[in-house]
Motif scaffolding. Structure first.
Motif: not given
Length: 270
Positions: A91-111
């Motif tokens: 089993l190789v868990n490779n799937a991943g996504i990224q989104h960059t933004a300052p913590l205070a501006d990070m959309p909760r949906a992205k988290w």
């Protein structure tokens, strides 16, 4: 007569494997004549091409799943379908996504999405795959973490949180399954690979932002990113990450478990 490849006859599920590092890992395992279960949110054309690559590499059988790993029910359905078709040895868990933004501006949906795909999905695949591996006495889990599972970086709070969590969870699983199997059967191991800058699509937005901010070309932006973090000054290729993964999957690696291996040009040695 040459010996059989170490992974011949095994079956591997690689998430996020229709492009980038995941595709390279699946192809490397396929070259050892293992059955491959591909996964990704792919178009029919992408899925067809990835399947063709696996068969051409030598995989006797290739399945393709397109489940959305943000939803726990979809992860469970994928695992049940995969296990119903045969054992999962790797089993190789490779799937991943990224989104960059300052913590205070990070959309909760992205988290929510990043934690779901990069961490929670791996929890679900592992909890369903590891018990049958232990029963057979052989199993390999390789989780593709990141250098950001070892050191933090600004503007990546959910990604860093997920990758730190993935390494911690992998160490717990490694301890829980360390006694399963034997040298003869191959044992059950759980490890992480922590790539630094690697030539994949996930880093393109960061390169573009650096190029725009400095008003330079893509190549110059890439050199600037490397100079900032990665002492070697070189990126890794997906095929190079795949070489490390395939060795961890071989029976000879039965006593290498619970580690997080950086492939980062010296980044975390600083």
């Amino acid at each position: 007569m040459s010996d059989s490849p170490p992974l011949q006859g095994r079956r591997a599920l690689v998430t996020g494997s229709v492009q980038g590092i995941g595709l390279a890992i699946a192809e490397a395992i396929a070259r050892q004549r293992a059955d491959i279960v591909l996964h990704g949110l792919a178009t029919p054309a992408q899925a067809h091409e990835a399947r063709r690559v696996m068969l051409e590499a030598g995989a006797p059988r290739v399945d393709v799943f397109t489940h959305d790993l943000r939803a726990p029910a979809h992860v469970e359905a994928m695992m049940q379908e995969a296990l119903a078709a045969g054992p999962i040895d790797i089993l190789v868990n490779n799937a991943g996504i990224q989104h960059t933004a300052p913590l205070a501006d990070m959309p909760r949906a992205k988290w929510d999405d990043i934690i779901a795909i990069n961490l929670s999905a791996a929890f679900d695949t592992m909890r369903l795959a590891l018990p049958p591996m232990a029963q057979r006495g052989y199993g390999r889990v390789v989780n593709i973490a990141s250098v950001h599972g070892l050191v933090a970086s600004i503007h990546k709070a959910p990604y860093v949180a997920a990758k730190f969590g993935l390494i911690g969870m992998s160490r717990v699983a490694a301890l829980e399954y360390a006694g399963a199997g034997s040298r003869a059967t191959g044992g059950v191991t759980v490890n992480c690979i922590c790539p630094g800058w690697t030539e994949t699509a996930i880093i393109q937005p960061q390169i573009d932002a650096r190029a725009h901010g400095l008003d330079v070309s893509r190549d110059e932006a890439m050199r600037d990113l490397l100079r900032e973090k990665q002492p070697s000054g070189r990126t890794s290729l997906p095929t190079e990450i795949a070489r490390v993964v395939t060795w961890l999957c071989e029976p000879a690696a039965h006593n290498l478990t619970g580690v997080a291996i950086p492939v980062d040009g010296g980044w975390t040695a600083q």
